[in-house]
Each structure stands twice: as C-alpha cells, then as structure tokens.
Scaffold this motif. Structure first.
Motif, short mmCIF file in Angstrom:
data_model
loop_
_atom_site.label_atom_id
_atom_site.label_comp_id
_atom_site.label_asym_id
_atom_site.label_seq_id
_atom_site.Cartn_x
_atom_site.Cartn_y
_atom_site.Cartn_z
N ARG A 187 37.05 36.94 36.24
CA ARG A 187 37.15 36.64 34.80
C ARG A 187 36.03 37.33 34.02
O ARG A 187 36.26 37.88 32.95
CB ARG A 187 37.10 35.12 34.59
N LYS A 188 34.82 37.27 34.56
CA LYS A 188 33.67 37.90 33.88
C LYS A 188 33.84 39.41 33.82
O LYS A 188 33.53 40.04 32.80
CB LYS A 188 32.38 37.53 34.61
N GLU A 191 36.30 40.28 31.12
CA GLU A 191 35.70 40.14 29.79
C GLU A 191 34.87 41.36 29.42
O GLU A 191 34.87 41.81 28.26
CB GLU A 191 34.83 38.88 29.73
N LYS A 192 34.17 41.93 30.39
CA LYS A 192 33.33 43.10 30.15
C LYS A 192 34.16 44.37 29.97
O LYS A 192 33.68 45.35 29.38
CB LYS A 192 32.35 43.29 31.31
N SER A 194 37.55 44.53 28.75
CA SER A 194 38.79 44.03 28.15
C SER A 194 39.79 45.13 27.79
O SER A 194 40.99 44.89 27.74
CB SER A 194 38.47 43.21 26.90
N SER A 198 42.91 43.33 32.60
CA SER A 198 43.45 42.10 32.03
C SER A 198 43.82 41.13 33.14
O SER A 198 44.08 41.52 34.28
CB SER A 198 44.70 42.39 31.18
#
Length: 292
Positions: A187-188, A191-192, A194, A198
């Motif tokens: 997930r992290k 986020e970095k 994006s 996905s």
C-alpha cells in the motif's frame, strides 16, 4: 533469452536458436500486439484461495474462520483482472497436488503456463512460489521489446522487488487482491508511485470469481462431524444448503454416495474448520437438535 512458448529463461541448444525445454524457436519475448494496451498476468493461486475462504466465511457470518468448500474459478479471475484488455500471457502459480486439476487444465487450454511447486514436508507451506514470480516478472520487464502492464494477483510484500524493477524499467503495475490480504508495504509503495502502480480490491467480486463445492465426494464418511436427516420429503438443492449453512453458521456438504440408497435420508458432513472462538465443533451444534 526467454522462450515465448514455455517462458524458460536462457534455455537453448549450443549454436541453435531453439529452446532446450520445448524445442520451439527461441526469440526475445514479444507480446502479440504492438501497443501498450495489453497485460501480463501473474496469479498466486494458493494465496488468493486461502484468503478467499476467509472472506467467504466472514460474509456468511460463519462461526468458523474459513469456508473450505470455496473454490476459485481461475478463468473468471483472469477475465476480471484483464478488464477487457488484451492478455499477452498469463502464469498461474500453485501447489502440488492442485486442489482441482480440471480447473487448472482449463486455464492451460487458454494458453496459460501453470507452474506447480511442492509444499514443504515440515510446514505444509509452499516453497519458492514468491521467488519464482519475482524472477519471472523481473526477466520479463528486463527483456521485453514492447512494454505493457504487469498484473499481479497477490498481496504479498515479497512481490516488492519485482514491482520496483518494473517501475525502474517504466512498466506500470497493478495489484489485484482481497482487501485484508494486501500488505501495508504494498500500500505504501502504491501511494509513492500512484501514477505507475495501483491496488484493486476484489472483495465485491467474490461471488463472481468463486464457486462452492457442495458435494462430499470422498468414499469414507468421517466418524465425527456427520449428521443424518431422516425421512425428508424434498430434494436438498444448493439453495437449501446455502440457507441451512447460514442458519447453522457452519459450512457442510452432502455426501455424494447417498444416491445409492433408496431411503429418503440426507447425510451431512460438516467441514473440519477452525472455530473463531476456539471451541470444539461439537459444542457449536451437537448439544442441541437441528430444526430444519
């Protein structure tokens, strides 16, 4: 060099551009289309199946941790994650022996490669599945002529090295998995990155990509977890089984061998699943009669 037919890496005869694994002509990896509108799908079958059983039990409010009757329809899984895009190829990774080999054979007929690994004799867990996926994806993004999208059906943090290599080689990556199965590290990373990575949650598609095995097809009936319903005057179809499972809060199957008998009895075999409250199975059901 990677074989386009069997995906074997650096497998060739001396002075001959033929794969030593399948004997096909050996050429650099090249997808069947010249644009970027295609996907390369990699599925961790066991990881997805284990977590799907837990999700199914939660949705049905079962008193056990998982629904062992649940099965994956890999064909439908690939349709969902492909999302109407061209599939350059797909690889399914699983354990030996496979839970339902006929299902895996159907995926082979689609042109997929199926990689079967053995389970550890000590832990019962799969060996080297994650490492094989990482190696295969790394080889693809490093040697493919035309870029596409990597689609991983896995939520394991062990996939991060392959994802980082994909991002380095300017490939986009998609993760498809159940919500509770996606690691925080993934997930992290998403986020970095994006714009190139996905995460897609499959929880709402559970019924679409799975089916339930309602039949107990083993020859020997277990001494425990078995109930006989006497003198029924109806046919116990799947709808009846679903409603009764939900009422009792525990999955069960109907013994296939009972069709040999003439009397109107139904033999139910309750799944040997772990209870959420750690109680024995009998304390959930056999201390009271079943009102059907």
């Amino acid at each position: 060099m990677t074989c386009c037919q069997c995906f074997a890496d650096k497998m060739f005869y001396d002075n001959k551009m033929r794969c030593s694994s399948c004997s096909e002509s050996l050429e650099p990896i090249k997808p069947p289309c010249e644009d970027n509108d295609h996907v390369f799908i990699y599925v961790d079958d066991s990881n997805m199946w284990i977590e799907a059983k837990k999700l199914a039990a939660n949705k049905l409010n079962f008193k056990c941790v998982e629904d062992p009757r649940l099965r994956l329809d890999i064909g439908k899984v690939t349709d969902v994650v492909a999302n109407n895009r061209k599939v350059a190829w797909g690889i399914l990774y699983g354990s030996e022996p496979p839970p339902i080999d006929s299902v895996w054979q159907k995926i082979r007929e689609r042109g997929w490669k199926v990689i079967i690994t053995q389970r550890s004799s000590f832990t019962g867990k799969e060996k080297q599945v994650d490492h094989q996926m990482v190696a295969d994806i790394t080889a693809l993004v490093s040697g493919c002529i035309v870029k596409g999208k990597i689609v991983m059906v896995s939520g394991d943090a062990d996939m991060i090295p392959a994802i980082k290599k994909s991002l380095e080689m300017e490939w986009s990556t998609e993760i498809w998995m159940w919500k509770n199965s996606v690691s925080n590290s993934l997930r992290k990373l998403a986020e970095k990155n994006s714009g190139s990575m996905s995460i897609n949650i499959l929880d709402s598609r559970l019924e679409e990509v799975t089916f339930t095995n309602f039949t107990f097809d083993r020859k020997k009936i277990p001494d425990t977890r078995t109930v006989i319903i006497k003198d029924i005057d109806f046919i116990p179809d799947e709808t009846w089984q679903k409603k009764l499972s939900e009422k009792l809060g525990w999955p069960f199957q109907i013994w296939k061998g009972q069709e040999k008998f003439q009397n109107p009895d139904v033999i139910l075999i309750f799944s040997n699943a772990k209870a959420r409250d750690e109680k024995d199975f009998e304390k959930h059901h056999f201390e009271k009669s079943l009102e059907i």
